[in-house]
Structure formats: structure tokens, C-alpha cells
Design a protein around this motif. Structure first.
Motif, PDB file in Angstrom:
ATOM      1  N   CYS A  99      46.360  52.688  78.777  1.00 13.79           N
ATOM      2  CA  CYS A  99      46.284  51.341  78.235  1.00 13.79           C
ATOM      3  C   CYS A  99      47.391  51.247  77.169  1.00 13.79           C
ATOM      4  O   CYS A  99      47.283  51.847  76.100  1.00 13.79           O
ATOM      5  CB  CYS A  99      44.898  51.136  77.626  1.00 13.79           C
ATOM      6  SG  CYS A  99      44.605  49.470  77.055  1.00 13.79           S
ATOM      7  N   ILE A 114      43.078  45.961  74.903  1.00 12.07           N
ATOM      8  CA  ILE A 114      42.082  46.993  75.252  1.00 12.07           C
ATOM      9  C   ILE A 114      40.952  46.355  76.077  1.00 12.07           C
ATOM     10  O   ILE A 114      40.469  46.944  77.051  1.00 12.07           O
ATOM     11  CB  ILE A 114      41.533  47.689  73.981  1.00 12.07           C
ATOM     12  CG1 ILE A 114      42.670  48.399  73.222  1.00 12.07           C
ATOM     13  CG2 ILE A 114      40.459  48.715  74.353  1.00 12.07           C
ATOM     14  CD1 ILE A 114      42.327  48.816  71.793  1.00 12.07           C
ATOM     15  N   CYS A 117      42.130  46.118  79.543  1.00 14.85           N
ATOM     16  CA  CYS A 117      42.125  47.438  80.199  1.00 14.85           C
ATOM     17  C   CYS A 117      40.706  47.792  80.650  1.00 14.85           C
ATOM     18  O   CYS A 117      40.509  48.324  81.741  1.00 14.85           O
ATOM     19  CB  CYS A 117      42.652  48.524  79.263  1.00 14.85           C
ATOM     20  SG  CYS A 117      44.377  48.314  78.835  1.00 14.85           S
ATOM     21  N   VAL A 118      39.737  47.489  79.793  1.00 10.19           N
ATOM     22  CA  VAL A 118      38.344  47.799  80.135  1.00 10.19           C
ATOM     23  C   VAL A 118      37.905  46.936  81.317  1.00 10.19           C
ATOM     24  O   VAL A 118      37.294  47.430  82.281  1.00 10.19           O
ATOM     25  CB  VAL A 118      37.421  47.593  78.908  1.00 10.19           C
ATOM     26  CG1 VAL A 118      35.949  47.692  79.317  1.00 10.19           C
ATOM     27  CG2 VAL A 118      37.738  48.619  77.824  1.00 10.19           C
ATOM     28  N   TRP A 126      36.777  57.177  81.769  1.00  7.19           N
ATOM     29  CA  TRP A 126      37.267  57.214  80.382  1.00  7.19           C
ATOM     30  C   TRP A 126      38.528  56.353  80.343  1.00  7.19           C
ATOM     31  O   TRP A 126      39.319  56.404  81.294  1.00  7.19           O
ATOM     32  CB  TRP A 126      37.605  58.663  80.012  1.00  7.19           C
ATOM     33  CG  TRP A 126      37.938  58.920  78.566  1.00  7.19           C
ATOM     34  CD1 TRP A 126      38.992  58.423  77.851  1.00  7.19           C
ATOM     35  CD2 TRP A 126      37.212  59.751  77.658  1.00  7.19           C
ATOM     36  NE1 TRP A 126      38.967  58.896  76.565  1.00  7.19           N
ATOM     37  CE2 TRP A 126      37.881  59.718  76.410  1.00  7.19           C
ATOM     38  CE3 TRP A 126      36.055  60.532  77.769  1.00  7.19           C
ATOM     39  CZ2 TRP A 126      37.441  60.426  75.298  1.00  7.19           C
ATOM     40  CZ3 TRP A 126      35.625  61.247  76.654  1.00  7.19           C
ATOM     41  CH2 TRP A 126      36.311  61.193  75.425  1.00  7.19           C
ATOM     42  N   ILE A 127      38.728  55.591  79.295  1.00  9.80           N
ATOM     43  CA  ILE A 127      39.976  54.822  79.196  1.00  9.80           C
ATOM     44  C   ILE A 127      40.749  55.296  77.962  1.00  9.80           C
ATOM     45  O   ILE A 127      40.235  55.275  76.836  1.00  9.80           O
ATOM     46  CB  ILE A 127      39.709  53.300  79.136  1.00  9.80           C
ATOM     47  CG1 ILE A 127      39.116  52.846  80.486  1.00  9.80           C
ATOM     48  CG2 ILE A 127      40.998  52.529  78.831  1.00  9.80           C
ATOM     49  CD1 ILE A 127      38.692  51.394  80.532  1.00  9.80           C
ATOM     50  N   HIS A 128      41.959  55.767  78.250  1.00  9.80           N
ATOM     51  CA  HIS A 128      42.805  56.286  77.179  1.00  9.80           C
ATOM     52  C   HIS A 128      44.017  55.379  77.025  1.00  9.80           C
ATOM     53  O   HIS A 128      44.559  54.893  78.022  1.00  9.80           O
ATOM     54  CB  HIS A 128      43.248  57.713  77.516  1.00  9.80           C
ATOM     55  CG  HIS A 128      44.051  58.362  76.426  1.00  9.80           C
ATOM     56  ND1 HIS A 128      43.504  58.717  75.214  1.00  9.80           N
ATOM     57  CD2 HIS A 128      45.366  58.699  76.368  1.00  9.80           C
ATOM     58  CE1 HIS A 128      44.454  59.253  74.453  1.00  9.80           C
ATOM     59  NE2 HIS A 128      45.591  59.254  75.127  1.00  9.80           N
ATOM     60  N   LEU A 148      36.130  48.983  68.480  1.00  4.07           N
ATOM     61  CA  LEU A 148      36.179  49.350  69.900  1.00  4.07           C
ATOM     62  C   LEU A 148      34.805  49.215  70.550  1.00  4.07           C
ATOM     63  O   LEU A 148      34.707  48.858  71.736  1.00  4.07           O
ATOM     64  CB  LEU A 148      36.717  50.779  70.068  1.00  4.07           C
ATOM     65  CG  LEU A 148      38.163  51.002  69.613  1.00  4.07           C
ATOM     66  CD1 LEU A 148      38.576  52.456  69.826  1.00  4.07           C
ATOM     67  CD2 LEU A 148      39.131  50.084  70.365  1.00  4.07           C
ATOM     68  N   SER A 152      33.569  47.882  74.277  1.00  2.00           N
ATOM     69  CA  SER A 152      32.685  48.617  75.202  1.00  2.00           C
ATOM     70  C   SER A 152      31.939  49.723  74.470  1.00  2.00           C
ATOM     71  O   SER A 152      32.548  50.524  73.758  1.00  2.00           O
ATOM     72  CB  SER A 152      33.479  49.235  76.352  1.00  2.00           C
ATOM     73  OG  SER A 152      32.585  49.959  77.176  1.00  2.00           O
ATOM     74  N   LEU A 157      36.353  55.259  74.958  1.00  2.00           N
ATOM     75  CA  LEU A 157      37.704  54.742  74.712  1.00  2.00           C
ATOM     76  C   LEU A 157      38.396  55.625  73.678  1.00  2.00           C
ATOM     77  O   LEU A 157      37.802  55.979  72.655  1.00  2.00           O
ATOM     78  CB  LEU A 157      37.646  53.317  74.148  1.00  2.00           C
ATOM     79  CG  LEU A 157      36.938  52.246  74.984  1.00  2.00           C
ATOM     80  CD1 LEU A 157      36.866  50.930  74.198  1.00  2.00           C
ATOM     81  CD2 LEU A 157      37.655  52.035  76.303  1.00  2.00           C
ATOM     82  N   SER A 158      39.648  55.987  73.933  1.00  2.00           N
ATOM     83  CA  SER A 158      40.443  56.721  72.935  1.00  2.00           C
ATOM     84  C   SER A 158      41.860  56.174  72.986  1.00  2.00           C
ATOM     85  O   SER A 158      42.438  56.030  74.063  1.00  2.00           O
ATOM     86  CB  SER A 158      40.429  58.228  73.220  1.00  2.00           C
ATOM     87  OG  SER A 158      40.907  58.504  74.519  1.00  2.00           O
ATOM     88  N   ASN A 170      35.992  55.153  70.240  1.00  2.00           N
ATOM     89  CA  ASN A 170      34.742  54.407  70.093  1.00  2.00           C
ATOM     90  C   ASN A 170      33.557  55.375  70.000  1.00  2.00           C
ATOM     91  O   ASN A 170      33.702  56.598  70.141  1.00  2.00           O
ATOM     92  CB  ASN A 170      34.575  53.367  71.216  1.00  2.00           C
ATOM     93  CG  ASN A 170      34.264  54.002  72.571  1.00  2.00           C
ATOM     94  OD1 ASN A 170      34.397  55.210  72.743  1.00  2.00           O
ATOM     95  ND2 ASN A 170      33.871  53.165  73.525  1.00  2.00           N
TER      96      ASN A 170
END
Ligand SMILES: [Zn+2]
Length: 573
Positions: A99, A114, A117-118, A126-128, A148, A152, A157-158, A170
């Protein structure tokens, strides 16, 4: 007399007949060879992966055979391939699968991106992400897990900062990592906590803290990483880059990026179009036991175009988060002098052992004390092991104490400079006005002073952090003005950090022969000379003739790596 002439003519034509025929000849060119006398030539002949002739157009004929491809360059500039001494190619290539928050101008824009992206990856494990900047936050408004969580609370999220030194997570990611109010502080860097409590806020600064989250994030698949390398090397070839030192190669089995096996596979399958020296990562959280792992990693992975012969010591942080390790405290925080990821005692210990094992040390040292202590560690290694030819180098060098400049030459340490870093006014102003003051500010991001003291300088882009384009870096080194600004603004700008400009000759050397020396490849690359490997670029402009603030407009037209055309706008093939 006549007979002697005939004899000479016969001998010459005989030599011509015997000369090896080239596969490719570039002629009618302005070839800046970067040989020891910095000479110019008009023609270069290549056979296989070697240069077999460099000289005048009128002398190249004997090397031209029936099958030789001839290219008339109409006077264009030819240089040795560029060598980037500090770059993160694979991590940069994976940015497209992250992202990407780079270049966004507000916290609201981060939140929006973000959220997108989610929404687009609703079934992701996992969304990085990456690319956010501390500049958009303040002491009062910091990145928090709360921000964050509002996007979500189910998907972990990182988000890495653009420089890789901070991570914003998050609650879900922190829960998976088992990080909560009972988690003890880390030895260096910081698990940031909400004011007056032990509750982690979601911001993790530097390696010890960030790795608590990153250790539980699912790694990228081997296929994704391999595809990323294939894509990124094509891109770097298009910029004229033929050699790199990858500044951080994680050796952990199943690590986030699996960089080591990726390079090994590409090299063994003969699919690399870059020469790569890998800096194997010294994990600050581990001890001396990892020396055995590093020795094994070097022995098992170095072959062909990939050599894992360097160890990266990430010693301190960066100025703008006040994690660079300083001799005197930060101007706005009386008791804060930054941090180090390993202790100075451990730094000396590991330098002696790794130098003794023949590793090159690649230090990340940013603050004046970190630089001084890195030099001390090299000095201790010399005292213990004698002078080696390991060619240790220190990268970043944001703030140096002037007393330490001559020590680089005394200790044979190469200054690995990132020329783009000196050119960004708001960043520099913040450092000088708030963090270090004008007196120390004189010694920010030096380049020319190293040359004045006879120190060897090699250039690294530190891409993904800043542009990998050698034309940007050379312009930045020569002008100290940000290359990406509009031309009329550049023409009327003063450099934010003047007095450290270098000339085009030295900037090119730092990007070619000095990089080759740093990588122990100066016998075979870094200049255009007979017997060397054919790593060659053709440029649209002559860098000595173009206005300095327009160097960055120069395009690479042709890149040859190891005798093969790997980028071609001239329609050679
Ligand atoms: Zn870096």
C-alpha cells in the motif's frame, strides 16, 4: 626506404588480419573512459563480454569483421556502467505490491489511501504499506493504532515510513505480535506509548521495535520476490546501472523478503543483468553466534554475478526522528543524544571478528558519534588483525565531526555518500533550526570536504528512500540543488547546504570506478579499458557540456552489461 615502408605496411596489415574481431563496435562517440588518466576515446570494440579495443575511430578498423555490429553514436557520450553502492532493489521492487503512501501530502490522504488498500484487498491475510513521512505529523499528532483501527480492526495493518526507520501498526497486528502494555521497552529505538501509560500507541521506531511486528507478518512468496528482482533489474539497467551493492540482505530462513535465495537463484540460472554484492544483515538483537551463520551464508551463496561478501552493520538511526547517535545532545532535547542498535563495545568486537574473517563492513552510521565509533571499530580491527584489503565503508554520514574526516583516509575507509540527501530544503531547515543548530549544520551531508582530504567517495542512492537515477544523483552532487524542481526554480535557487559541491569528473568517478573499487571489482569494471568487462552506457547528452541543473534531463540510450545489450533505445538489436 621504400622497402622498409612496404615491410611496415605488410606487418600492419598482418596485425590487422590477426586482430580479434569484435561483436560490437561503438564509434564516432565521446567516450569518457574513467581510466587512471581520465582519458577520452572515440571508439570501443567488444568481443563476448570483454573490451578488446579503446581508441581512435581511425584505429578500430582491424577489429571490424564480417559479423561485427557497428554503431555510429554521432558524438554521444559513453561512460562505464554506473555502480550504486547503497541501494535496496528488491525491497523497492515490492513497493508496487504494498500500500504505497509515497508522495501523499496529508494525514487525511494517508487514511484515504489505506482505506482504499483495505477495500481492494478485503481477503488479505495482512496489508503492509510504505512511504509515509514524519513531516506530516507533529509531537501532538503522531501516527497511532487508533487511526488505523478506524479503517480496520480485523485485518492486520503495518505501514513503514518512507525511510524504513518507523512502523505504524493497528491493534490487530499488535495483538498477533503479542505487543501490549506488559511488553518491556526495547534496548534501542522505541515502542512509543500513549502519554502517561504503558499502552503502546502503534508507532514503532527502529529495528528492535519494528521487528516485533515484522517478525509475525507473513513473508512475501518466493515467486513474488523473484519476479520483483527480474522487474527491478530491468528498470535499473534502463538507468544505466550495471552494478549494485544491496545494502540489506536478510539471511534469516523464511525472512520477510528472502533476498538471499532470490539472488542465488537468479545468479545460478544466469538471469542476473546486474553485478550484485550483498550486504548480509547483522541482526542487532542477536549476538556473536551469528558470525557462523554469516560465514555459511557467504560460502553457500556467492557465485557468478552475486557475491555475499559484505556485512551490513545498522549502527544508529536517522536525524529527523532524533535516532542518529550524536556527540552532543539534540538542540531541542537536552538529554537526548540518539541511539545505537548495538553497543559501541559490541561494535568493536564484531568489527574485529568479521574483519578477521575477510568480510567487508558496510556501516549505517548517520550521527557524528556513530561515525566516530564506526571509525574506532575499524581502527580496532586494524590493531587486532593488521591492515586488510576489506575496504570497509560507512554509508549515510548525515552529520560528521570535522576531526573525523581525515580518519577515513588514514583507516582506508570509503565514504558512501547519498548526494540527494543534501538537497531538500524543508528537511535541512528542520534539522538546522530545531535539532542541531547552525554550527553543527555546517557538517551536514558533506561531499567535497571528503575529496579535499583525499578520502575515496562512492555514491549510493538508498533507493527506495530516494531516486535511483544516476543523472539525479550526479546533478545533486554537482549543484546541491534538488534535481526534481522546475528548471527556472533551480536556476534561481541557492543550495540549502552550500560549500560541498563537487565537479563532474569526481561525481562520475564516485559512481563508476570508486564503486567498482568498493565492490572489489575495479580490475574488471568501473572504466572503459582493454581487457575489462563490457559494462557500458550511452547517454543522450555530454555531462561535461550540459548546464549543471539540466544533467538530470539526460537520458540513457543504451546499456551494455557483461557484453550484452540490456537496455536499448538505439535499436541495436
Ligand atoms: Zn539504506
Amino acid at each position: 626506404m621504400f622497402r622498409i615502408c612496404v615491410l611496415i605496411a605488410l606487418l600492419l596489415s598482418c596485425a590487422a588480419a590477426l586482430a580479434e574481431k569484435a561483436d560490437l563496435v561503438l564509434r564516432n562517440a565521446s567516450i569518457y573512459t574513467v581510466d587512471a588518466s581520465r582519458s577520452w576515446a572515440e571508439a570501443v570494440a567488444i568481443s563476448g563480454n570483454r573490451i578488446i579495443f579503446v581508441g581512435r575511430d581511425s584505429d578500430v578498423a582491424p577489429f571490424i569483421g564480417k559479423h561485427t555490429k557497428l554503431i555510429d553514436l554521432e558524438g554521444r557520450m559513453v561512460l562505464p556502467g554506473f555502480q550504486d553502492s547503497h541501494i535496496h532493489p528488491i525491497t523497492a521492487s515490492l513497493k508496487s505490491s504494498m500500500c504505497d503512501l509515497s508522495g501523499l501530502l496529508s494525514i487525511a490522504a494517508y487514511i484515504e489511501k489505506i482505506s482504499e488498500c483495505v477495500a481492494e484487498n478485503s481477503d488479505a491475510e495482512w496489508i503492509h504499506g510504505t512511504g509515509w513521512s514524519h513531516e506530516l505529523f507533529s509531537d501532538d499528532v503522531q501516527p497511532t493504532k487508533t487511526m488505523l483501527d478506524a479503517i480496520s480492526s480485523d485485518v492486520p495493518l503495518s505501514m513503514n515510513s518512507y525511510d524504513g526507520h518507523s512502523l505504524w501498526a493497528n491493534s490487530k497486528a499488535m495483538a498477533i505480535a503479542g505487543v501490549d502494555a506488559s511488553t518491556p521497552d526495547v534496548p534501542s529505538g522505541e515502542i512509543v506509548r500513549f502519554a502517561g501509560t504503558r499502552e503502546p500507541s502503534g508507532l514503532f521506531i527502529e529495528d528492535h521495535a519494528q521487528s516485533m511486528i515484522m517478525a509475525v507478518k507473513p513473508p512475501y512468496s518466493a515467486e513474488t520476490v523473484y519476479a520483483g528482482l527480474m522487474e527491478v533489474q530491468t528498470y535499473l539497467n534502463s538507468l544505466g546501472i550495471t552494478s549494485v551493492q544491496d545494502a540489506l540482505v536478510d539471511i534469516a530462513v523464511g525472512g520477510q523478503y528472502s533476498i538471499l535465495p532470490t539472488y542465488k537463484k537468479a545468479s545460478s540460472q544466469d538471469e542476473l543483468t546486474l553485478r550484485v554484492v550483498g550486504s548480509l544483515y547483522w541482526e542487532p538483537a542477536k549476538g556473536m553466534e551469528q558470525v557462523a551463520d554469516l560465514l555459511r551464508a557467504r560460502a553457500e551463496n556467492s557465485s557468478g554475478l552475486f557475491q555475499a561478501t559484505t556485512v551490513k552493520i545498522w549502527y544508529d538511526g536517522v536525524m529527523h526522528t532524533r535516532t542518529s547517535r550524536l556527540i552532543e545532545p539534540y538542540a531541542d532535547r537536552e538529554t537526548d543524544s540518539g541511539t545505537s542498535l548495538v553497543t559501541p563495545e559490541r561494535l568493536i568486537e564484531l568489527a574485529i571478528v568479521l574483519d578477521g574473517e575477510g568480510f567487508q563492513l558496510h556501516f549505517h552510521a548517520d550521527g557524528d558519534l556513530a561515525i566516530r565509533e564506526s571509525l574506532n571499530a575499524v581502527e580496532a580491527a586494524i590493531d587486532a588483525n593488521g591492515r586488510s584489503d576489506n575496504r570497509h565503508h560507512i554509508a549515510h554520514l548525515e552529520l560528521i565531526h570535522p576531526d573525523d574526516i581525515p580518519r577515513f583516509r588514514e583507516l582506508d575507509v570509503i565514504a558512501n555518500v547519498q548526494p540527494m540527501w543534501s538537497t531538500y530544503p524543508p528537511y535541512i531547515e528542520d534539522l538546522i533550526e530545531n535539532k542541531i543548530g547552525t554550527e553543527r549544520g555546517r557538517w551536514l551531508e558533506i561531499n567535497g570536504s571528503f575529496l579535499d582530504h583525499g578520502v575515496m567517495v562512492a555514491y549510493g542512492s538508498d533507493w527506495f528512500v530516494t531516486s535511483p537515477n544516476p543523472m539525479d544523483l550526479i546533478e545533486a552532487a554537482v549543484t546541491r540543488i534538488r534535481p526534481t524542481m522546475p528548471l527556472d526554480i533551480k536556476r534561481n535557487s541557492e543550495p540549502p547546504l552550500p560549500g560541498e559541491e563537487v565537479n563532474v569528473i569526481d561525481a562520475i568517478a564516485s559512481y563508476t570506478i570508486n564503486g567498482a573499487f568498493l565492490n572489489h571489482q575495479e580490475e574488471t569494471t568501473g572504466s572503459i579499458e582493454v581487457g575489462k568487462l563490457a559494462d557500458i552506457v550511452v547517454l543522450s547528452e555530454n555531462l561535461f557540456e550540459v548546464e549543471p541543473v539540466r544533467i538530470s534531463e539526460t537520458k540513457v540510450l543504451l546499456t551494455i552489461m557483461d557484453g550484452k545489450v540490456v537496455y536499448d533505445l538505439l535499436a541495436v538489436d
